[in-house]
Write an enzyme that holds these catalytic residues in place. Sequence first.
Site, PDB file in Angstrom:
ATOM      1  N   ARG A  64       0.812  -1.406   0.010  1.00  0.00           N
ATOM      2  CA  ARG A  64       0.067  -0.105   0.108  1.00  0.00           C
ATOM      3  C   ARG A  64       0.867   1.282   0.007  1.00  0.00           C
ATOM      4  O   ARG A  64       0.414   2.124  -0.769  1.00  0.00           O
ATOM      5  CB  ARG A  64      -0.858   0.060   1.283  1.00  0.00           C
ATOM      6  CG  ARG A  64      -1.883  -0.931   1.205  1.00  0.00           C
ATOM      7  CD  ARG A  64      -2.852  -0.857   2.369  1.00  0.00           C
ATOM      8  NE  ARG A  64      -4.024  -1.747   2.229  1.00  0.00           N
ATOM      9  CZ  ARG A  64      -5.132  -1.705   3.453  1.00  0.00           C
ATOM     10  NH1 ARG A  64      -5.054  -1.241   4.359  1.00  0.00           N
ATOM     11  NH2 ARG A  64      -6.081  -2.742   3.084  1.00  0.00           N
ATOM     12  N   LEU A  82      -7.970  -6.798  13.727  1.00  0.00           N
ATOM     13  CA  LEU A  82      -8.647  -7.797  14.882  1.00  0.00           C
ATOM     14  C   LEU A  82      -7.897  -7.629  16.238  1.00  0.00           C
ATOM     15  O   LEU A  82      -8.452  -7.783  17.245  1.00  0.00           O
ATOM     16  CB  LEU A  82      -8.598  -8.781  14.060  1.00  0.00           C
ATOM     17  CG  LEU A  82      -9.489  -9.171  13.009  1.00  0.00           C
ATOM     18  CD1 LEU A  82      -9.497 -10.598  12.339  1.00  0.00           C
ATOM     19  CD2 LEU A  82     -11.068  -8.909  13.096  1.00  0.00           C
TER      20      LEU A  82
END
Length: 222
Positions: free
Chosen positions: A97, A199
């Site tokens: 990214r 998470l």
Amino acid sequence: VFRASTVVIAAGGACHGYRETTNPATATSDGIAMAYRAGATLSDLEFVQFHPTTIYIAGAERTLISETVRGEGAKLRDRFGVHFMPNYHPLGDLAPRDIVSRAIIRQMALTHDTSVYLDLRHLDRDKILRRFPKLAELCALFDIDISTTPIPVRPSAHYFCGGIKVDRSGATGIEGLYACGEAAASGLHGANRLGSNSLLEGLVYGWAAGKAAGEAARQTRV
């Protein structure tokens, strides 16, 4: 005013400080700032991850376009139709990214444009409409058929890796003050976030901070 023996800050990150962001308007570092004013240590504030492909259309929210679209074969092109990512990284459109984001910004500067374009025109129409129905639906609102027209995209601030420095239980350096989620700097992401680490930040650290705060509260009187 509510008095409490323990407090957990879970107020999110700071990415709405940027004009281009995928974050809600509430992500303005208020929780982090409160902790700082109280004397907490902040860490890794320079690490902000930008998602490379968010829709850049006047009047549209800066909606994230997942890497799975490029994984299916979509290509990033500039205003002149040049497929530029192979010039920046061997993995081309599937580079990490941060690399794709920087490459897009450079290409925008080189071409004097406000965006680059995500091109799906060479892919099977039925497949992409079946695979990405929400993307097709959103773009259709702005008269863009993703099977025939490239989608204007540019990077947007997406995830704030820094925040209030915490230990493994979510505890800060201030007694009774805990933090978790994007407000916390746990070090889990390093300098470049991995998507699935959310998470850990939200669920695992949220559970750990809540458990530690609850145990501390039982032992303390307000």
